[in-house]
Scaffold this active site. Structure first.
Site, PDB file in Angstrom:
ATOM      1  N   CYS A 105       0.848  -1.188   0.000  1.00 16.46           N
ATOM      2  CA  CYS A 105       0.000   0.000   0.000  1.00 16.46           C
ATOM      3  C   CYS A 105       0.886   1.241   0.000  1.00 16.46           C
ATOM      4  CB  CYS A 105      -0.887  -0.028   1.246  1.00 16.46           C
ATOM      5  SG  CYS A 105      -1.959   1.400   1.410  1.00 16.46           S
ATOM      6  N   HIS A 147      -9.047  -4.024  -2.331  1.00 11.93           N
ATOM      7  CA  HIS A 147      -8.051  -3.295  -1.527  1.00 11.93           C
ATOM      8  C   HIS A 147      -8.440  -1.812  -1.424  1.00 11.93           C
ATOM      9  CE1 HIS A 147      -3.778  -2.448  -0.214  1.00 11.93           C
ATOM     10  NE2 HIS A 147      -4.173  -1.245  -0.600  1.00 11.93           N
ATOM     11  N   GLU A 148      -8.777  -1.206  -2.566  1.00 17.52           N
ATOM     12  CA  GLU A 148      -9.137   0.222  -2.556  1.00 17.52           C
ATOM     13  C   GLU A 148     -10.481   0.454  -1.875  1.00 17.52           C
ATOM     14  OE1 GLU A 148      -6.859   2.311  -3.142  1.00 17.52           O
ATOM     15  OE2 GLU A 148      -5.521   0.812  -3.996  1.00 17.52           O
ATOM     16  N   HIS A 151     -10.193   0.884   1.726  1.00 17.35           N
ATOM     17  CA  HIS A 151      -9.782   2.236   2.140  1.00 17.35           C
ATOM     18  C   HIS A 151     -10.987   3.139   2.395  1.00 17.35           C
ATOM     19  CE1 HIS A 151      -5.444   2.425   2.097  1.00 17.35           C
ATOM     20  NE2 HIS A 151      -5.373   1.857   0.901  1.00 17.35           N
TER      21      HIS A 151
END
EC number: 3.5.1.88
Length: 195
Positions: A105, A147-148, A151
């Protein structure tokens, strides 16, 4: 404009992003800056939280993965030129048997760990035109999206590793949060300057 990437330890990385509306100030410029920032840092994805904005927005371009010769040709072809903006995304479904992939990341430099995720994802989102669409993605594209997406939900990939692995990287994470790391892209650290 290249923006500084927010380092691990900043509270903004733990906030759940707020929904965007078409009249959000300078949205097109923010998106353009996010792409520029991501490319400058050699990333394949970047969420708004990583540039200090707590909104439901992330950008992806998986083209760098398409050069990986360990991947099958059809996967390489899917990854090449896959560039997309996700606004107000909501994952509807994650399916399949979890598989491990070594993730990193931009907000947590020099830390890479195997993370288990499901291979197929159904996601509802808008692009810049704010027309809602639902699509299914799989493979590495699905992984980058997950993954994003984490966030914008205030989740980091380090939350998904074993407690033993967390203990092993604790010192590295502490150093990052204190700004004791050097990258060839701009970063901003909460402990160093505050926000």
């Amino acid at each position: 404009m290249i923006l500084p990437i927010i380092g691990y330890g900043d509270p903004v990385l733990r906030k759940i992003g707020e929904e965007l509306t078409p009249d959000y100030p300078n949205l097109k410029e923010i998106i353009a800056n996010m792409y520029e920032t991501m490319y400058n840092a050699s990333g394949v994805g970047l969420a708004a939280e990583q540039v200090g904005l707590s909104v439901r927005l992330f950008v992806i371009d998986t083209t760098p993965f398409s050069d990986d010769e360990d991947l099958e040709d059809n996967e390489q072809n899917k990854l090449k030129g896959f560039k997309k903006t996700f606004i107000n995304a909501k994952i509807i479904k994650e399916e399949g048997e979890e598989w491990a992939f070594n993730e990193g990341c931009l907000s947590i430099p020099d830390v890479r760990e195997d993370v288990y995720r499901k291979p197929t994802v159904t996601i509802e989102y808008c692009e810049e035109d704010f027309v809602m669409k639902t699509e299914v993605f799989d493979g590495l594209i699905a992984r980058v999206i997950q993954h994003e997406y984490d966030h914008i939900e205030g989740i980091l990939f380090t939350d998904k590793i074993s407690s033993l692995k967390k203990r092993l990287i604790q010192k590295k994470l502490k150093n990052i949060s204190e700004g004791k790391t050097f990258q060839d892209y701009r970063m901003k650290f909460f402990a160093k300057k505050g926000r």
